[in-house]
Scaffold this active site. Structure first.
Site, PDB file in Angstrom:
ATOM      1  N   HIS A 102      -6.132  16.214  -3.836  1.00  0.00           N
ATOM      2  CA  HIS A 102      -4.726  16.274  -4.286  1.00  0.00           C
ATOM      3  C   HIS A 102      -4.325  17.708  -4.645  1.00  0.00           C
ATOM      4  O   HIS A 102      -3.420  17.935  -5.449  1.00  0.00           O
ATOM      5  CB  HIS A 102      -4.488  15.407  -5.548  1.00  0.00           C
ATOM      6  CG  HIS A 102      -4.585  13.929  -5.328  1.00  0.00           C
ATOM      7  ND1 HIS A 102      -5.027  13.086  -6.326  1.00  0.00           N
ATOM      8  CD2 HIS A 102      -4.285  13.162  -4.268  1.00  0.00           C
ATOM      9  CE1 HIS A 102      -5.007  11.835  -5.882  1.00  0.00           C
ATOM     10  NE2 HIS A 102      -4.564  11.855  -4.629  1.00  0.00           N
ATOM     11  N   ARG A 127     -10.039   2.325  -6.581  1.00  0.00           N
ATOM     12  CA  ARG A 127     -11.323   3.023  -6.786  1.00  0.00           C
ATOM     13  C   ARG A 127     -11.736   2.958  -8.254  1.00  0.00           C
ATOM     14  O   ARG A 127     -10.889   3.057  -9.146  1.00  0.00           O
ATOM     15  CB  ARG A 127     -11.215   4.493  -6.373  1.00  0.00           C
ATOM     16  CG  ARG A 127     -10.886   4.707  -4.919  1.00  0.00           C
ATOM     17  CD  ARG A 127     -11.052   6.182  -4.550  1.00  0.00           C
ATOM     18  NE  ARG A 127     -10.455   6.458  -3.256  1.00  0.00           N
ATOM     19  CZ  ARG A 127      -9.396   7.240  -3.070  1.00  0.00           C
ATOM     20  NH1 ARG A 127      -8.829   7.878  -4.084  1.00  0.00           N
ATOM     21  NH2 ARG A 127      -8.913   7.422  -1.859  1.00  0.00           N
ATOM     22  N   GLU A 133       4.263  17.068  -1.945  1.00  0.00           N
ATOM     23  CA  GLU A 133       3.163  17.673  -1.202  1.00  0.00           C
ATOM     24  C   GLU A 133       3.630  18.236   0.136  1.00  0.00           C
ATOM     25  O   GLU A 133       3.133  19.262   0.591  1.00  0.00           O
ATOM     26  CB  GLU A 133       2.035  16.641  -1.014  1.00  0.00           C
ATOM     27  CG  GLU A 133       1.362  16.317  -2.341  1.00  0.00           C
ATOM     28  CD  GLU A 133       0.428  15.117  -2.277  1.00  0.00           C
ATOM     29  OE1 GLU A 133       0.917  13.990  -2.471  1.00  0.00           O
ATOM     30  OE2 GLU A 133      -0.763  15.301  -2.044  1.00  0.00           O
ATOM     31  N   ARG A 175      -1.814  18.737   6.949  1.00  0.00           N
ATOM     32  CA  ARG A 175      -2.620  18.428   5.776  1.00  0.00           C
ATOM     33  C   ARG A 175      -4.048  18.171   6.249  1.00  0.00           C
ATOM     34  O   ARG A 175      -4.269  17.331   7.122  1.00  0.00           O
ATOM     35  CB  ARG A 175      -2.080  17.180   5.085  1.00  0.00           C
ATOM     36  CG  ARG A 175      -2.944  16.795   3.911  1.00  0.00           C
ATOM     37  CD  ARG A 175      -2.554  15.455   3.349  1.00  0.00           C
ATOM     38  NE  ARG A 175      -3.370  15.152   2.194  1.00  0.00           N
ATOM     39  CZ  ARG A 175      -3.771  13.940   1.861  1.00  0.00           C
ATOM     40  NH1 ARG A 175      -3.415  12.903   2.601  1.00  0.00           N
ATOM     41  NH2 ARG A 175      -4.501  13.751   0.800  1.00  0.00           N
ATOM     42  N   ASN A 194       0.770  14.788   8.537  1.00  0.00           N
ATOM     43  CA  ASN A 194      -0.315  14.237   7.723  1.00  0.00           C
ATOM     44  C   ASN A 194      -0.925  13.091   8.541  1.00  0.00           C
ATOM     45  O   ASN A 194      -0.384  11.985   8.579  1.00  0.00           O
ATOM     46  CB  ASN A 194       0.274  13.737   6.396  1.00  0.00           C
ATOM     47  CG  ASN A 194      -0.791  13.176   5.471  1.00  0.00           C
ATOM     48  OD1 ASN A 194      -1.954  13.026   5.866  1.00  0.00           O
ATOM     49  ND2 ASN A 194      -0.402  12.861   4.260  1.00  0.00           N
TER      50      ASN A 194
END
Ligand code: AMP
Length: 428
Positions: free
Chosen positions: A188, A249, A395, A99, A14
């Site tokens: 996601h 955010r 993940e 990823r 990743n």
């Protein structure tokens, strides 16, 4: 004709703009052989933390000192792995799974990387300027180290490509939207895919038979509505800015706030980008983006408890709106499931999010909700009409599974295990 048995290890990479996270897994039993992280690449104070879980008693090793770029970072990772006999040159390595944040509309499945795939990931940079360049660098570096090895891209957006146009389109001029590839992509995706499937398993049902609302609440946060294993709506959009209140955010707001900040506030595009992505959400509301700290301020009645309480209330209000919206989108809901750092650990968030939703069949049992565990579990009362569950996300395992399924399939070693949807079809 029988082909040679496929080696059993998958390295998951990743690659961020200044970091690389990695895990080496043995796919025979999905166990982790090593995990690690390189941080602050390009700075004087770079750091590599490597944990060889299956060797040397699992003791972590740390290396400090400048790591100039991603190539140097991956070489350093390869050296650490080699110390425990797990080097990248090992014949046991079957593939590297990367990823990749943005696959646009082109990539609906994990994909073996070739030059045309690299070109398409590059073409998507305008819609993912922060992420896709770093992902590309990671891929190219890994390819240079092991040119003979299959490298697979697993896209954060892929799980959401099943959304109908009614959910994926913004209500703006179609020509303009298409010209600039403006639509709702969602992110996601590997987490939503993994968690929705694991929820079906927890309920003892096939994924096809289950409708689930997944709430991925980490520092970034997103919700999705999953009908029979397929995503039909998700809260993030063109970028990860849309939707829930997140650590830093804003999530949803009237887009006219941006025009106002430009016209009246005199702010530049970059200033507003930074404001909404880095200085908003929980941190903008109360100065903390860590839910633990926010709850501590509230629970201890700290001097600065009031802004923490307001931030918590806004966070929960937005979450409830999405639960209600996705309940309506799905019509019938079998489970509402919480995952990621906040979702897995913050019992007060789970409790507050479903409080007052008894009419929808939603409730948490106080004792069950208070249990801390790494296992998937129900937190709704016995016999509840709709399950409320906590399912830890994974993940890296999902990326490894999808990668392995794809290379196993292309290698002629049998079918996919069902976790790489349509694996092998490549991109459109
Ligand atoms: P993630 O992005 O999934 O790694 O989630 C990170 C976030 O999870 C942190 O910023 C915290 O807000 C939250 N978190 C982690 N542990 C806890 C905990 N024990 N209680 C509440 N929130 C937590």
């Amino acid at each position: 004709m029988r082909s040679a048995p496929l080696p059993s290890r998958v390295l998951v990479l990743n690659s961020g703009s200044s970091s690389v996270k990695y895990q080496l897994l043995d796919m025979r039993d999905s166990s982790r052989l090593a995990v690690g992280l390189v941080e602050r690449i390009g700075e004087e104070s770079s750091r590599l933390k490597h944990t060889p879980l299956a060797a040397n008693g699992g003791e972590s090793r740390e290396t400090a000192g400048r790591i100039a770029d991603h190539e140097a970072a991956l070489k350093a990772v390869a050296e650490e792995l080699a110390k425990d006999g797990l080097g990248l040159d090992s014949p046991e390595l079957a593939a590297i799974g990367h990823r990749v944040v943005h696959g646009g509309q082109s990539f609906t499945d994990p994909t073996v990387i070739d030059d045309s795939v690299l070109d398409e990931i590059e073409r998507l940079i305008p819609v993912a300027p922060l992420h896709n360049p770093a992902n590309l660098t990671g891929i190219r570096t890994a390819q240079a180290l092991r040119p003979d090895l299959p490298q697979v891209a697993v896209f954060d957006t892929a799980f959401h490509t099943t959304m109908p146009e009614s959910a994926a389109r913004y209500a703006i001029d179609v020509k303009t939207a298409d010209e600039h590839r403006i639509r709702r992509y969602g992110f996601h995706g590997t987490s939503h895919a993994y968690v929705s499937r694991e929820t079906a398993r927890l309920l003892g049902k096939a994924p096809d038979d289950v409708n689930v609302i997944v709430l991925h609440l980490g520092n970034g946060a997103s919700a999705s509505a999953v009908r029979g294993g397929r995503c039909v709506d998700t809260s993030m959009g063109l970028t990860p800015l849309e939707g829930l209140v997140m650590g830093t955010r804003s999530g949803d707001m009237d887009p006219a706030v941006i025009f106002h900040l430009m016209r009246v506030g005199g702010m530049s595009t970059d200033d507003i980008d930074t404001l909404l992505n880095k200085k908003s959400g929980l941190i903008g509301l109360c100065g903390d983006n860590d839910m633990r700290e926010i709850r501590r301020r509230i629970d201890e009645g700290a001097e600065d408890a009031a802004p923490a309480q307001l931030a918590f209330d806004i966070y929960i209000h937005r979450l409830k709106k999405y639960i209600g919206a996705y309940y309506a989108v799905l019509g019938r809901v079998d489970a509402v499931v919480f995952t990621a750092g906040v979702g897995e650990n913050a019992a007060p968030v789970r409790e507050a999010a479903v409080a007052g939703l008894d009419a929808l069949g939603l409730a948490v049992d106080g004792e069950r909700n208070a249990v801390r565990s790494d296992e998937p579990r129900l937190v709704s009362p016995e016999g509840a009409r709709v399950a409320v569950a906590v399912v830890p996300t994974d993940e890296e395992l999902e990326i490894a599974n999808q990668t392995y399924a794809l290379v196993r399939n292309s290698n002629g070693n049998g079918n996919t295990n069902g976790q790489a949807r349509g694996a092998g079809q490549g991109h459109a």
